[in-house]
Design a protein around this motif. Structure first.
Motif, PDB file in Angstrom:
ATOM      1  N   ALA A 186       0.832  -1.207   0.000  1.00  0.00           N
ATOM      2  CA  ALA A 186       0.000   0.000   0.000  1.00  0.00           C
ATOM      3  C   ALA A 186       0.869   1.261   0.000  1.00  0.00           C
ATOM      4  O   ALA A 186       0.562   2.235  -0.708  1.00  0.00           O
ATOM      5  N   LEU A 187       1.936   1.255   0.771  1.00  0.00           N
ATOM      6  CA  LEU A 187       2.826   2.420   0.809  1.00  0.00           C
ATOM      7  C   LEU A 187       3.466   2.661  -0.559  1.00  0.00           C
ATOM      8  O   LEU A 187       3.612   3.810  -0.995  1.00  0.00           O
ATOM      9  N   LYS A 188       3.833   1.580  -1.223  1.00  0.00           N
ATOM     10  CA  LYS A 188       4.416   1.724  -2.563  1.00  0.00           C
ATOM     11  C   LYS A 188       3.365   2.244  -3.543  1.00  0.00           C
ATOM     12  O   LYS A 188       3.678   3.106  -4.390  1.00  0.00           O
ATOM     13  N   ASP A 189       2.132   1.756  -3.415  1.00  0.00           N
ATOM     14  CA  ASP A 189       1.053   2.242  -4.291  1.00  0.00           C
ATOM     15  C   ASP A 189       0.793   3.730  -4.062  1.00  0.00           C
ATOM     16  O   ASP A 189       0.571   4.487  -5.022  1.00  0.00           O
ATOM     17  N   GLU A 207       0.976   9.305  -6.073  1.00  0.00           N
ATOM     18  CA  GLU A 207       1.431  10.698  -5.967  1.00  0.00           C
ATOM     19  C   GLU A 207       2.232  11.112  -7.200  1.00  0.00           C
ATOM     20  O   GLU A 207       2.059  12.215  -7.732  1.00  0.00           O
ATOM     21  N   LYS A 208       3.090  10.216  -7.667  1.00  0.00           N
ATOM     22  CA  LYS A 208       3.876  10.515  -8.873  1.00  0.00           C
ATOM     23  C   LYS A 208       2.961  10.630 -10.097  1.00  0.00           C
ATOM     24  O   LYS A 208       3.158  11.515 -10.942  1.00  0.00           O
ATOM     25  N   ARG A 209       1.974   9.747 -10.175  1.00  0.00           N
ATOM     26  CA  ARG A 209       1.060   9.787 -11.316  1.00  0.00           C
ATOM     27  C   ARG A 209       0.208  11.053 -11.275  1.00  0.00           C
ATOM     28  O   ARG A 209      -0.042  11.687 -12.318  1.00  0.00           O
ATOM     29  N   GLN A 210      -0.255  11.456 -10.096  1.00  0.00           N
ATOM     30  CA  GLN A 210      -1.056  12.670  -9.972  1.00  0.00           C
ATOM     31  C   GLN A 210      -0.246  13.901 -10.396  1.00  0.00           C
ATOM     32  O   GLN A 210      -0.776  14.810 -11.040  1.00  0.00           O
ATOM     33  N   ALA A 211       1.034  13.932 -10.038  1.00  0.00           N
ATOM     34  CA  ALA A 211       1.886  15.043 -10.453  1.00  0.00           C
ATOM     35  C   ALA A 211       2.053  15.066 -11.969  1.00  0.00           C
ATOM     36  O   ALA A 211       2.040  16.135 -12.597  1.00  0.00           O
ATOM     37  N   THR A 263      -7.943  11.007 -12.592  1.00  0.00           N
ATOM     38  CA  THR A 263      -7.710  11.747 -11.351  1.00  0.00           C
ATOM     39  C   THR A 263      -8.775  11.416 -10.313  1.00  0.00           C
ATOM     40  O   THR A 263      -8.468  11.198  -9.131  1.00  0.00           O
ATOM     41  N   ALA A 264     -10.017  11.358 -10.753  1.00  0.00           N
ATOM     42  CA  ALA A 264     -11.123  11.040  -9.830  1.00  0.00           C
ATOM     43  C   ALA A 264     -10.956   9.638  -9.244  1.00  0.00           C
ATOM     44  O   ALA A 264     -11.149   9.427  -8.036  1.00  0.00           O
ATOM     45  N   LEU A 265     -10.590   8.689 -10.094  1.00  0.00           N
ATOM     46  CA  LEU A 265     -10.394   7.320  -9.625  1.00  0.00           C
ATOM     47  C   LEU A 265      -9.241   7.241  -8.626  1.00  0.00           C
ATOM     48  O   LEU A 265      -9.372   6.640  -7.550  1.00  0.00           O
ATOM     49  N   LEU A 266      -8.117   7.868  -8.965  1.00  0.00           N
ATOM     50  CA  LEU A 266      -6.949   7.812  -8.094  1.00  0.00           C
ATOM     51  C   LEU A 266      -7.208   8.491  -6.750  1.00  0.00           C
ATOM     52  O   LEU A 266      -6.689   8.061  -5.713  1.00  0.00           O
ATOM     53  N   THR A 267      -8.016   9.520  -6.749  1.00  0.00           N
ATOM     54  CA  THR A 267      -8.347  10.212  -5.501  1.00  0.00           C
ATOM     55  C   THR A 267      -9.114   9.292  -4.559  1.00  0.00           C
ATOM     56  O   THR A 267      -8.830   9.229  -3.350  1.00  0.00           O
ATOM     57  N   ILE A 268     -10.088   8.542  -5.124  1.00  0.00           N
ATOM     58  CA  ILE A 268     -10.874   7.607  -4.309  1.00  0.00           C
ATOM     59  C   ILE A 268      -9.990   6.451  -3.830  1.00  0.00           C
ATOM     60  O   ILE A 268     -10.062   6.030  -2.671  1.00  0.00           O
ATOM     61  N   VAL A 269      -9.147   5.946  -4.719  1.00  0.00           N
ATOM     62  CA  VAL A 269      -8.254   4.840  -4.365  1.00  0.00           C
ATOM     63  C   VAL A 269      -7.271   5.281  -3.285  1.00  0.00           C
ATOM     64  O   VAL A 269      -6.994   4.541  -2.329  1.00  0.00           O
ATOM     65  N   LYS A 309     -13.573   1.267 -15.640  1.00  0.00           N
ATOM     66  CA  LYS A 309     -13.125   1.154 -17.027  1.00  0.00           C
ATOM     67  C   LYS A 309     -12.030   2.163 -17.345  1.00  0.00           C
ATOM     68  O   LYS A 309     -11.554   2.254 -18.483  1.00  0.00           O
ATOM     69  N   VAL A 310     -11.632   2.925 -16.322  1.00  0.00           N
ATOM     70  CA  VAL A 310     -10.609   3.953 -16.497  1.00  0.00           C
ATOM     71  C   VAL A 310      -9.225   3.301 -16.443  1.00  0.00           C
ATOM     72  O   VAL A 310      -8.921   2.524 -15.529  1.00  0.00           O
ATOM     73  N   GLU A 311      -8.391   3.612 -17.410  1.00  0.00           N
ATOM     74  CA  GLU A 311      -7.026   3.087 -17.409  1.00  0.00           C
ATOM     75  C   GLU A 311      -6.154   3.937 -16.505  1.00  0.00           C
ATOM     76  O   GLU A 311      -6.189   5.169 -16.553  1.00  0.00           O
ATOM     77  N   THR A 312      -5.365   3.263 -15.669  1.00  0.00           N
ATOM     78  CA  THR A 312      -4.452   3.975 -14.787  1.00  0.00           C
ATOM     79  C   THR A 312      -3.248   3.091 -14.517  1.00  0.00           C
ATOM     80  O   THR A 312      -3.091   2.025 -15.120  1.00  0.00           O
ATOM     81  N   ILE A 313      -2.398   3.508 -13.601  1.00  0.00           N
ATOM     82  CA  ILE A 313      -1.196   2.743 -13.287  1.00  0.00           C
ATOM     83  C   ILE A 313      -1.559   1.418 -12.613  1.00  0.00           C
ATOM     84  O   ILE A 313      -2.546   1.342 -11.888  1.00  0.00           O
ATOM     85  N   PRO A 314      -0.771   0.365 -12.839  1.00  0.00           N
ATOM     86  CA  PRO A 314      -1.049  -0.912 -12.160  1.00  0.00           C
ATOM     87  C   PRO A 314      -0.688  -0.814 -10.680  1.00  0.00           C
ATOM     88  O   PRO A 314       0.393  -0.351 -10.330  1.00  0.00           O
ATOM     89  N   LEU A 315      -1.596  -1.234  -9.814  1.00  0.00           N
ATOM     90  CA  LEU A 315      -1.382  -1.135  -8.372  1.00  0.00           C
ATOM     91  C   LEU A 315      -1.137  -2.517  -7.772  1.00  0.00           C
ATOM     92  O   LEU A 315      -1.824  -3.483  -8.106  1.00  0.00           O
TER      93      LEU A 315
END
Length: 364
Positions: free
Chosen positions: A127-130, A135-139, A162-168, A188-194
């Protein structure tokens, strides 16, 4: 197919011994941290009685079972997300697998036993790594957003991510890992693999005595793990005994299991559950020369499945004659099943079902 399951656990929980049993390979399993420094990859057979039964019907001379790949990843420690121990390397190894098999210790030892704490240590590091990656992806998104203000499609994609990452991120802050998995799986939103979004199973490693007449049901450590994660996700196993059984032939293995009052193979259960958890199903091609079980992802079209056999079959695909192995086993022969109307011809968009036997027709 390069789908893999990775064995993960704290040092000295029996992870390498379990890997050796799973793969019948010889990885050092001494009782000290970081014995397994580089990830070990091995391929093991998926037990499937249907293949044996089909081979008997066709008199097949050769058997080729479906397989699954397992990776033995070195033990994690607290601080792995900041590079403690060999943390960065370990986390990178975990990132490359499709399913995590958490190995936790459920037997008394010189060290305190708390399998849930062992699990939480690992999940916290993931979780800490995610969180660091988010944070890097949001920047990165923030800097990219400035360049896409006049591009509504690209802008909307970034806004949705951004909305998905904020909730995650909020779920990770409270260690609600199940919510993270649900969010990522449903989106269905593509984002970084967690790392925390990966599917997982838990191997509860216990003492040999716990497997006599399924005594593990009374093991308080095992009970605690099942209470938290549910019966379907937790697999009881004695890595040491399974390793010893793996060195024997089938007859010797059966005799030893009877002598120890062991009613099932923990290793076979791990392999089968991992196979299904990875979303894999099996189709068959069977004839006098060879009985072959083919692993594919659930939802694969018959044309794509043909490509698993050979690229020419996919390229020149015409149609496929399809039998259910259940029908073949009931009627005892392909001819009898065909006479009973149990064969059908399917086009390229047919979705292959688990247990289908295929005859591919093609032209190149």
């Amino acid at each position: 197919m390069t789908i893999k399951a990775g064995l993960v656990g704290l040092p000295n929980v029996g992870k390498s011994t379990l890997f050796n049993a799973l793969t019948k390979s010889q990885v050092p399993a001494e009782n000290y941290p970081f014995c397994t420094i580089d990830p070990h990859l091995a391929i093991t057979q998926v037990p499937d009685k249907r293949l044996d039964d089909l081979a008997k019907i066709y008199g097949s001379q050769k058997f080729i079972p479906a397989t699954i790949s397992f990776v033995d990843i070195a033990g994690l420690v607290k601080g792995a997300s900041q590079g403690e121990g060999l943390g960065n390397q370990f986390l990178s190894n975990i990132r490359e697998v499709d399913l995590i098999l958490h190995v936790v210790r459920c037997f008394e030892s010189t060290d305190p036993v708390d399998p849930l704490d062992h699990f939480d240590v690992i999940i916290t590091e993931l979780a800490l790594k995610d969180l660091e990656m988010i944070e890097k992806r949001q920047a990165k998104i923030a800097s990219t957003m400035k360049a896409v203000q006049s591009k509504p499609i690209e802008k909307k994609l970034l806004e949705d991510e951004t909305a998905l990452l904020t909730i995650v991120q909020a779920a990770l802050d409270t260690m609600d890992i199940e919510k993270v998995r649900t969010l990522i799986a449903a989106s269905k939103v593509e984002t970084i693999p967690l790392l925390t979004a990966k599917k997982f199973l838990i191997a509860a490693n216990m003492a040999e005595a716990d497997f006599s007449l399924n005594a593990f049901d009374k093991n308080p450590f095992y009970q605690a793990v099942v209470k938290r994660f549910g019966q379907d996700r937790v697999i009881p196993v004695c890595a040491r005994t399974e390793y010893e059984l793996a060195q024997l032939d089938d007859e010797q293995k059966k005799e030893m299991m009877e002598m120890l009052d062991i009613t099932f193979s923990g290793i076979d259960t791990i392999i089968t559950k991992a196979y299904h958890a990875l979303g894999l199903i099996t189709f068959f091609t069977v004839g006098p020369k060879e009985a072959h079980a083919w692993p594919i992802k659930q939802g694969t079209t018959v044309r794509k499945a043909a490509g698993e056999i050979h690229s020419d079959l996919e390229r020149g695909f015409i149609c496929a004659d399809v039998f259910s192995c259940k029908d073949l086993l009931v009627y005892g022969s392909e001819a009898a099943a065909k006479t009973a109307g149990k064969m059908r011809t399917e086009g390229q968009d047919y979705i292959v079902q688990d247990g289908d036997q295929l005859h591919i027709k093609f032209n190149v």
